[in-house]
Design an enzyme around this catalytic site. Structure first.
Site, PDB file in Angstrom:
ATOM      1  N   ASN A 149     -60.357  64.729 -23.908  1.00  0.00           N
ATOM      2  CA  ASN A 149     -59.138  63.975 -24.206  1.00  0.00           C
ATOM      3  C   ASN A 149     -58.028  64.232 -23.185  1.00  0.00           C
ATOM      4  OD1 ASN A 149     -59.584  66.486 -25.694  1.00  0.00           O
ATOM      5  ND2 ASN A 149     -57.467  66.273 -26.371  1.00  0.00           N
ATOM      6  N   CYS A 324     -49.457  68.984 -27.249  1.00  0.00           N
ATOM      7  CA  CYS A 324     -48.195  68.790 -27.943  1.00  0.00           C
ATOM      8  C   CYS A 324     -48.454  68.756 -29.440  1.00  0.00           C
ATOM      9  CB  CYS A 324     -47.556  67.486 -27.493  1.00  0.00           C
ATOM     10  SG  CYS A 324     -45.975  67.204 -28.253  1.00  0.00           S
TER      11      CYS A 324
HETATM   12  N1  PLP Z   1     -61.488  64.856 -30.832  1.00  0.00           N
HETATM   13  C1  PLP Z   1     -60.817  64.403 -29.759  1.00  0.00           C
HETATM   14  C2  PLP Z   1     -61.415  64.550 -28.408  1.00  0.00           C
HETATM   15  C3  PLP Z   1     -59.569  63.792 -29.915  1.00  0.00           C
HETATM   16  O1  PLP Z   1     -58.912  63.340 -28.842  1.00  0.00           O
HETATM   17  C4  PLP Z   1     -59.038  63.674 -31.226  1.00  0.00           C
HETATM   18  C5  PLP Z   1     -57.692  63.100 -31.439  1.00  0.00           C
HETATM   19  O2  PLP Z   1     -56.749  63.470 -30.765  1.00  0.00           O
HETATM   20  C6  PLP Z   1     -59.786  64.138 -32.312  1.00  0.00           C
HETATM   21  C7  PLP Z   1     -60.998  64.736 -32.070  1.00  0.00           C
HETATM   22  C8  PLP Z   1     -59.288  64.003 -33.719  1.00  0.00           C
HETATM   23  O3  PLP Z   1     -59.457  62.686 -34.163  1.00  0.00           O
HETATM   24  P1  PLP Z   1     -58.600  62.115 -35.400  1.00  0.00           P
HETATM   25  O4  PLP Z   1     -57.197  61.954 -34.915  1.00  0.00           O
HETATM   26  O5  PLP Z   1     -59.238  60.808 -35.738  1.00  0.00           O
HETATM   27  O6  PLP Z   1     -58.738  63.090 -36.508  1.00  0.00           O
END
Ligand code: PLP
Length: 389
Positions: A149, A324
């Site tokens: 991410n 953040c």
């Molecule tokens: N995994 C990754 C790589 C993410 O970017 C996120 C959200 O920021 C999540 C898991 C969590 O997902 P959710 O916001 O649908 O709970």
């Protein structure tokens, strides 16, 4: 506002919104109900399950709808820990999302052990180290994200699956950032579990899915009315699921219609313009194995927190790393795991593009970054400037 924070969340696609609204207004019946209204809602769930399965190359019955990525991830870890108590170990990397890191903490509390597979400085897992860490009879689960991410780095998933399976371990991938952006196919990359999230792919927040391979057993995290074939109790979020189905459909179309190349060109142009002004700019993560929409970089000495404020003032939405939480900036664990210094991490910005962005937006954002960075430099003392270069 120029919204360049798509890895945090995406705008809902108008087609997904149009599809979900009737299920709030008119077709609001409980999909478990035996009457005509219930059957309409159940049919909508069925269709959405097919759409999400199609995006992943899965069978519809392998898809369980959840409230999002976090729930899917937690459900997998709880299930594996409970069903395979004799295999104690969970293997993750230091670049995983907090949902994985925190559920690994609980894995440990529940009597398991957790090991971190190292990543190279380009953010990709060290496959040789992984091979030596995954042990038959000891490793229960390897959990590595498909796309990061923060940096957009793409994992060598096929090799990861091969290493884990050859030692008899299961594989879960957090594909929250990959699904809908790059081809994710569980037939060619036979993971056992895969988590995805609606709001990262132009569906609303609060809906997601978990792929559970037919090959593996699963113990539900949520118990109750036995919805989702007994794998996730709780009345389904029908409007959200309908939107997720449409979003999955659209994502699949956009994988092959030039959208990806357009976003890629936008992101590259953005980086090129910033780099031309600041040759010392450093892009984090592999340049070749990286999501086409993500740009994570630092301009050494230019504090990201200050940049965020200046960019926000001119209507540019981006983020600092991803660390953040509730308004506070914390050093990014992912960047740290890649060997990025705390100083550079504090100067890291993340821009993440989506399909509704335009090339002029990318140009405007790049110029705004340059102006903001120049302003910050000008406001800094000479001494600091010297230490920067
Ligand atoms: N995994 C990754 C790589 C993410 O970017 C996120 C959200 O920021 C999540 C898991 C969590 O997902 P959710 O916001 O649908 O709970």
């Amino acid at each position: 506002m120029i919204y360049l924070d798509a890895n945090a969340t995406t705008p809902v696609d108008p087609a997904a919104l149009d599809a979900m609204l009737p299920f709030m207004r008119d077709y609001f019946a409980n999909p478990s109900a035996g009457h005509a209204g219930g059957r309409t809602a159940a049919r909508a769930l069925h269709r959405a399950r097919e759409q999400v399965a199609s995006l992943l190359g899965a069978h519809p019955e392998e898809i369980v709808f959840t409230s999002g990525g976090t729930e899917s991830i937690n459900a997998v870890h709880a299930s594996v820990r409970s069903l395979w108590p004799e295999s104690r170990e969970l293997v993750i990397t230091g670049t995983e999302h907090a949902a994985v890191i925190e559920s690994a903490v609980r894995w440990r509390k529940n009597g398991g052990t957790v090991v971190h597979a190292p990543v190279h400085s380009d953010g990709r897992v060290d496959l040789e180290a992984l091979r030596s860490l995954v042990k038959p009879g000891i490793t229960a689960l390897v959990c590595i994200m498909w796309a990061n991410n923060e940096t957009g780095v793409l994992a060598p998933m096929r090799e990861i699956v091969e290493i884990a399976h050859s030692a008899g371990a299961l594989v879960h991938t957090d594909a929250v950032q990959a699904a809908g952006k790059v081809p994710v196919d569980v037939k060619s990359v036979p993971v056992d579990f895969l988590s995805l999230s609606g709001h990262k792919m132009h569906a609303p927040k609060g809906v997601g899915a978990l792929y559970i391979s037919k090959r593996v057993r699963f113990e539900p995290l949520l118990l109750g009315g036995g919805q989702e074939n007994g794998r996730r109790s709780g009345t389904e979020n029908v409007p959200g699921i309908v939107a997720l189905g449409v979003a999955a459909d659209l994502a699949q179309q956009h994988l092959n219609d030039g959208t990806k190349a357009r976003i890629h060109a936008m992101r590259d142009r953005f980086e090129h313009v910033v780099h031309a002004a600041f040759p010392e700019m450093r892009i984090h993560g592999s340049l070749t194995h990286r999501l086409h929409n993500t740009s994570s970089f630092c301009v050494p000495g230019i504090d990201a927190a200050g940049m965020l404020i200046l960019l926000d003032k001119v209507g540019i939405a981006c983020s600092a790393g991803s660390a953040c939480h509730t308004g506070a900036l914390h050093p990014s664990q992912a960047l740290e795991a890649m060997g990025v210094s705390a100083r550079d991490a504090a100067c890291t910005l993340r821009f993440s593009f989506h399909r509704f962005n335009t090339k002029p937006e990318a140009e405007t954002a790049a110029r705004a970054v340059i102006e903001a960075a120049m302003k910050m430099r000008a406001e800094m003392g000479e001494g600091e400037l010297v230490s920067v270069s």
